[in-house]
Design a protein around this motif. Structure first.
Motif, PDB file in Angstrom:
ATOM      1  N   ARG A 132      50.863 -75.969 -10.963  1.00 29.27           N
ATOM      2  CA  ARG A 132      50.950 -74.938 -12.009  1.00 29.27           C
ATOM      3  C   ARG A 132      51.611 -75.488 -13.267  1.00 29.27           C
ATOM      4  O   ARG A 132      51.176 -75.195 -14.387  1.00 29.27           O
ATOM      5  CB  ARG A 132      51.739 -73.732 -11.487  1.00 29.27           C
ATOM      6  N   LEU A 133      52.648 -76.305 -13.096  1.00 35.23           N
ATOM      7  CA  LEU A 133      53.329 -76.889 -14.260  1.00 35.23           C
ATOM      8  C   LEU A 133      52.394 -77.848 -14.998  1.00 35.23           C
ATOM      9  O   LEU A 133      52.340 -77.850 -16.232  1.00 35.23           O
ATOM     10  CB  LEU A 133      54.602 -77.614 -13.811  1.00 35.23           C
ATOM     11  N   ALA A 134      51.653 -78.661 -14.233  1.00 35.13           N
ATOM     12  CA  ALA A 134      50.707 -79.581 -14.862  1.00 35.13           C
ATOM     13  C   ALA A 134      49.633 -78.815 -15.620  1.00 35.13           C
ATOM     14  O   ALA A 134      49.227 -79.194 -16.730  1.00 35.13           O
ATOM     15  CB  ALA A 134      50.076 -80.491 -13.806  1.00 35.13           C
ATOM     16  N   ASN A 135      49.165 -77.714 -15.037  1.00 37.70           N
ATOM     17  CA  ASN A 135      48.147 -76.896 -15.691  1.00 37.70           C
ATOM     18  C   ASN A 135      48.674 -76.274 -16.978  1.00 37.70           C
ATOM     19  O   ASN A 135      47.945 -76.167 -17.971  1.00 37.70           O
ATOM     20  CB  ASN A 135      47.654 -75.805 -14.745  1.00 37.70           C
ATOM     21  N   ARG A 136      49.943 -75.873 -16.967  1.00 37.48           N
ATOM     22  CA  ARG A 136      50.537 -75.264 -18.162  1.00 37.48           C
ATOM     23  C   ARG A 136      50.569 -76.257 -19.322  1.00 37.48           C
ATOM     24  O   ARG A 136      50.238 -75.909 -20.462  1.00 37.48           O
ATOM     25  CB  ARG A 136      51.952 -74.768 -17.838  1.00 37.48           C
ATOM     26  N   VAL A 137      50.958 -77.495 -19.008  1.00 43.96           N
ATOM     27  CA  VAL A 137      50.975 -78.535 -20.044  1.00 43.96           C
ATOM     28  C   VAL A 137      49.558 -78.804 -20.548  1.00 43.96           C
ATOM     29  O   VAL A 137      49.311 -78.928 -21.756  1.00 43.96           O
ATOM     30  CB  VAL A 137      51.613 -79.831 -19.488  1.00 43.96           C
TER      31      VAL A 137
END
Length: 230
Positions: A132-137
């Motif tokens: 999820r964090l990678a997707n947000r970036v």
């Protein structure tokens, strides 16, 4: 579009590309959720289980792509598509093909050229924190590059088949979905997002299921950002 077999009542309106690697457990549910007017194209990307046989047993068209890589499988499905619209969906039961009609309506109505399903997790286990964090970036970079507010790469997506085939997507690994968005934006396409439920998948993801897989995907996508200018 009503639920039912994909080609009932004539030629399909949508070809749904399902890149597949060892998804025999998930495929019956996925293929059982096809709306009317949707034909499933399952692209077997080197499965060692009965994925291809299960797909055929459930009425799907099966394409074999021996070259490993999500992009290789997705492109093989895109090349095989003949319906007016083409859609893409993960074959792991995390996304529901029954949500497709909402996306299709925007393209049919001329309100969008590429519609992305923004994933909304149904539980904490559906989407690992590191993914999820990678997707947000990634979404923030896509927004800056395209000028369109985007929140998710959108693995469930739909567009006109001929236009997408002419877009010239070259990546054959994890960067295929991102390259599609960037090339579409560069070509002046209108890109829209719609919320779709995102469920825990069957089995472990080949990409986001591990930190290593996520990092590999990030590397592929960083390369796409350098190579494709929207």
């Amino acid at each position: 579009m009503n639920h039912g077999s994909g080609e009932r009542g004539g030629s399909p309106h949508v070809d749904l590309v399902l890149p597949c690697l060892d998804e025999e457990r998930a495929l019956p549910w996925v293929l059982g959720r096809l709306p009317d007017g949707v034909r499933a194209i399952v692209v077997d990307n080197g499965s060692t289980d009965r994925s291809a046989e299960v797909a055929r047993e459930h009425g799907a068209t099966v394409v074999t792509e021996p070259r490993r890589g999500f992009g290789a499988a997705a492109n093989a499905g895109l090349e095989a598509a003949t319906a007016p619209l083409v859609a893409f969906c993960d074959a792991d039961a995390s996304l529901d093909p029954a949500d497709l009609p909402r996306l299709v309506r925007l393209v049919d109505a001329g309100e969008a050229d590429l519609v992305l399903g923004r994933r909304r997790p149904t539980s904490g286990s559906a989407w690992p924190l590191h993914a999820r964090l990678a997707n947000r970036v990634l979404a923030a970079r896509m927004t800056r590059r395209t000028g369109t507010p985007l929140h998710d790469l959108g693995p469930l997506r739909v567009a006109e088949t001929a236009r997408l085939q002419a877009l010239g997507i070259r990546d054959r690994r994890s960067g295929f979905p991102l390259e599609m968005v960037l090339r579409a934006a560069a070509d002046g396409w209108r890109i829209r997002e719609l919320d779709v439920p995102y469920r825990p998948r069957e089995g472990r993801s080949k990409v986001t299921g591990t930190v290593r897989g996520t990092l590999t995907a990030i590397g592929d996508m960083s390369r796409i950002f350098r190579e494709v200018h929207a």
